[in-house]
Design a protein around this motif. Structure first.
Motif, PDB file in Angstrom:
ATOM      1  N   ARG A 203       0.843  -1.213   0.000  1.00 39.31           N
ATOM      2  CA  ARG A 203       0.000   0.000   0.000  1.00 39.31           C
ATOM      3  C   ARG A 203       0.870   1.252   0.000  1.00 39.31           C
ATOM      4  O   ARG A 203       0.594   2.215  -0.716  1.00 39.31           O
ATOM      5  N   CYS A 206       2.346   1.851  -3.403  1.00 41.86           N
ATOM      6  CA  CYS A 206       1.332   2.354  -4.344  1.00 41.86           C
ATOM      7  C   CYS A 206       0.927   3.790  -4.037  1.00 41.86           C
ATOM      8  O   CYS A 206       0.231   4.427  -4.835  1.00 41.86           O
ATOM      9  N   ILE A 221      -3.827   1.572  -3.646  1.00 42.64           N
ATOM     10  CA  ILE A 221      -3.939   0.105  -3.796  1.00 42.64           C
ATOM     11  C   ILE A 221      -5.300  -0.286  -4.373  1.00 42.64           C
ATOM     12  O   ILE A 221      -5.448  -1.343  -4.988  1.00 42.64           O
ATOM     13  N   LYS A 222      -6.286   0.614  -4.194  1.00 36.46           N
ATOM     14  CA  LYS A 222      -7.646   0.311  -4.668  1.00 36.46           C
ATOM     15  C   LYS A 222      -7.623   0.042  -6.173  1.00 36.46           C
ATOM     16  O   LYS A 222      -7.040   0.812  -6.938  1.00 36.46           O
ATOM     17  N   LYS A 224      -6.044  -2.189  -7.839  1.00 40.19           N
ATOM     18  CA  LYS A 224      -4.844  -2.863  -8.363  1.00 40.19           C
ATOM     19  C   LYS A 224      -5.151  -4.349  -8.546  1.00 40.19           C
ATOM     20  O   LYS A 224      -5.757  -4.980  -7.667  1.00 40.19           O
ATOM     21  N   ILE A 226      -4.030  -8.068  -8.528  1.00 47.76           N
ATOM     22  CA  ILE A 226      -2.940  -8.756  -7.810  1.00 47.76           C
ATOM     23  C   ILE A 226      -3.009 -10.272  -8.002  1.00 47.76           C
ATOM     24  O   ILE A 226      -4.090 -10.857  -7.963  1.00 47.76           O
ATOM     25  N   CYS A 242      -5.293  -7.066   1.272  1.00 45.53           N
ATOM     26  CA  CYS A 242      -5.295  -6.310   0.008  1.00 45.53           C
ATOM     27  C   CYS A 242      -6.720  -6.245  -0.540  1.00 45.53           C
ATOM     28  O   CYS A 242      -7.176  -5.193  -0.992  1.00 45.53           O
ATOM     29  N   ALA A 247      -8.262  -3.894  -3.491  1.00 43.49           N
ATOM     30  CA  ALA A 247      -7.508  -4.483  -4.609  1.00 43.49           C
ATOM     31  C   ALA A 247      -8.309  -5.660  -5.179  1.00 43.49           C
ATOM     32  O   ALA A 247      -9.172  -6.218  -4.490  1.00 43.49           O
TER      33      ALA A 247
END
Ligand code: NAD
Length: 471
Positions: A203, A206, A221-222, A224, A226, A242, A247
């Motif tokens: 986080r 990012c 991080i929202k 993203k 992964i 996450c 995420a």
């Protein structure tokens, strides 16, 4: 060295040497920082069913510049001296990076834990602990193990019980190991600590606009996408936190199958599916990737390897699509892979920082054991009384009343879990900034791993200088 004869320890040394050039320390100090101080290799017999098995095990204390030494114990068939030395060395640098005042250590027992009953595992763990006691390789002021790959709080409770029975007069005996169940002197928040630390670290990465712009990603991080390899203690918690932060977990990889869904996979549901069916395969809505290693190469923004070392190597590095690789596992990239990804401009968040949440909270647990008091016990009620006074005064002055729910939220004093999580968050944010600042302020340094090594070497080098060992 060719990757066919890849030495993990030499890989760590190679990264160390790359960073050492940017520090001011003499050859002697650098050699001393790098050297593994003590190596214990034992073979001991354990009765398994109706026969006796000879078990091979290790404990390596990489550095005594601060004591106790600290590092996990892993149960795996891959355990060998080179691996344990490398992991112990990484612990030394990791502790320095996150300002945990320990030297680095690591232990390994060469077994496949899935092949033994719980009673067998208990006998093996207790006998290994007895060997550590005999050789003076364990103790709250000497060397403090913790969980790692293949071990958990269960093994730690066997270790502390064995240690206490052999050292009944040591009032601090419960501090001989961390990652214990709370009932055995553990601290709340240790189980999820490494995965939560991975989340805080990713986080933070990012959140840096300049870096996200360079990678062509949005800040935050929202949203993203992964992929996580290894849904054990570290990978599961990293995935969970996450996802909770917004995420999208597009891929999950286990040793016996991987799944991908560009619209996102519910981590809890996938874990439940795996528990029921024995693998992630055929999870509703997701595509199966039968060859698990290919899961690493799927489309995503962030790849988090959280299983074992050397999973990204010369052979697959150029097929990795992620713009950020968060090293939750120790040593998931070989040095060749590191070079290839760095050339591609991938942001690699190094293991020695990113998975340091475990040792950070272990440090809190050790402090709790030495102080013999639960975090928050002294200040919780005091804080609540103060917050009540403040809220009452504000209400009186403003002639406005808070709702019961608002009062409850504001007036709650901190519990142990709150303090542990906030201490961990502060550590992960502060250390990321320190490494990032070192990267920005050291001409010639181009990657976060080298910057993290520089931070570690500077702190350990000064400790050695101030010990007065070196003129
Ligand atoms: P764990 O045993 O709880 O989980 C590991 C997971 O990886 C398991 O689910 C296993 O099935 C899976 N796995 C094994 N081989 C795989 C493969 N080839 N592909 C995909 N998945 C595979 O272990 P853990 O404690 O989560 O540790 C994972 C990594 O994190 C290790 O490198 C460890 O050294 C590191 N680490 C752990 C801690 C900790 O607090 N537990 C702290 C720091 C670093």
């Amino acid at each position: 060295m060719s990757e066919n004869h890849y030495s993990f320890f030499k890989g760590v040394e190679r990264n160390f040497d790359k960073a050492a050039k940017f520090t001011r320390f003499s050859k002697g100090i650098l050699e001393q920082i790098k050297a593994c101080n003590s190596i214990l290799r034992v073979k001991f017999p354990v009765r398994i069913g109706d026969h006796v098995e000879v078990i091979e095990a290790y404990r390596v204390q990489h550095s005594h510049h601060k004591t106790p030494c600290k590092g996990g114990i892993r149960f795996s068939m891959e355990v060998n001296q080179d691996e344990v030395m490398a992991l112990a060395a990484l612990m030394t640098y990791k502790c320095a990076v996150v300002n945990v005042p320990f030297g680095g250590a690591k232990g390994g027992v060469k077994i496949d834990p899935h092949k033994y009953s719980i009673a067998d595992l208990e006998r093996i763990t207790r006998r290994y602990t007895a060997e550590l006691c005999k050789k003076n390789f364990i103790g709250p002021g000497i060397d403090v193990p913790a969980p790692d790959y293949g071990t958990s709080s269960r093994e730690m409770s066997w270790i502390v019980d064995t240690y206490i029975s052999l050292n009944p007069h040591d009032v601090n005996a419960s501090g001989c190991v961390t990652g214990k169940p709370v009932s055995q002197g553990g601290v709340r928040g240790r189980t999820e600590a490494t995965g939560l630390g991975v989340f805080f670290g990713v986080r933070e990465a990012c959140a840096i606009q300049e870096d996200m712009e360079r990678l062509g990603l949005e800040v935050g991080i929202k949203g993203k996408r992964i992929i996580i390899q290894g849904l054990g203690n570290v990978g599961y918690h990293a995935a969970k936190y996450c996802q909770e932060a917004g995420a999208i977990i597009v891929g999950l990889i286990e040793y016996n199958g991987a799944i991908y869904n560009k619209d996102g996979i519910d981590v809890e549901a996938a874990q439940a599916h795996r528990a029921t069916h024995g693998s992630l395969l055929n999870f509703p809505g997701a595509t199966n990737i039968v060859e698990p290693a290919e899961g690493l190469e799927q489309d995503c923004d962030i790849l988090i390897p959280a299983a074992l070392e050397s999973v990204i190597h010369k052979g697959n590095a150029d097929r990795i699509k992620a713009k950020i690789v968060g090293e939750a596992a120790n040593g998931p990239l070989t040095p060749d892979a590191d070079e290839i990804l760095n050339k591609k401009g991938t942001l690699i968040i190094p293991d020695m920082y990113l998975n340091a949440g475990g040792v950070t909270v272990s440090y809190f647990e050790w402090l709790k054991n030495l102080s013999h008091v639960r975090y928050g016990r002294l200040e919780k009620r005091f804080s609540e009384n103060r917050y009540t006074d403040i809220v009452n005064s504000i209400e009186e002055l403003t002639h406005k009343k808070l709702s019961e729910a608002e009062r409850k939220l504001i007036m709650r004093g901190p519990d142990e879990i709150d303090l542990v999580h906030s201490g961990l968050e502060d550590t992960m944010i502060g250390s990321y900034r320190e490494i990032r600042d070192t990267l920005a302020s050291t001409p010639g340094v181009e990657d976060m791993r080298t910057a993290a090594f520089i931070c570690a070497i500077n702190k350990i080098g000064v400790a050695y200088e101030e010990l007065g060992i070196f003129p």
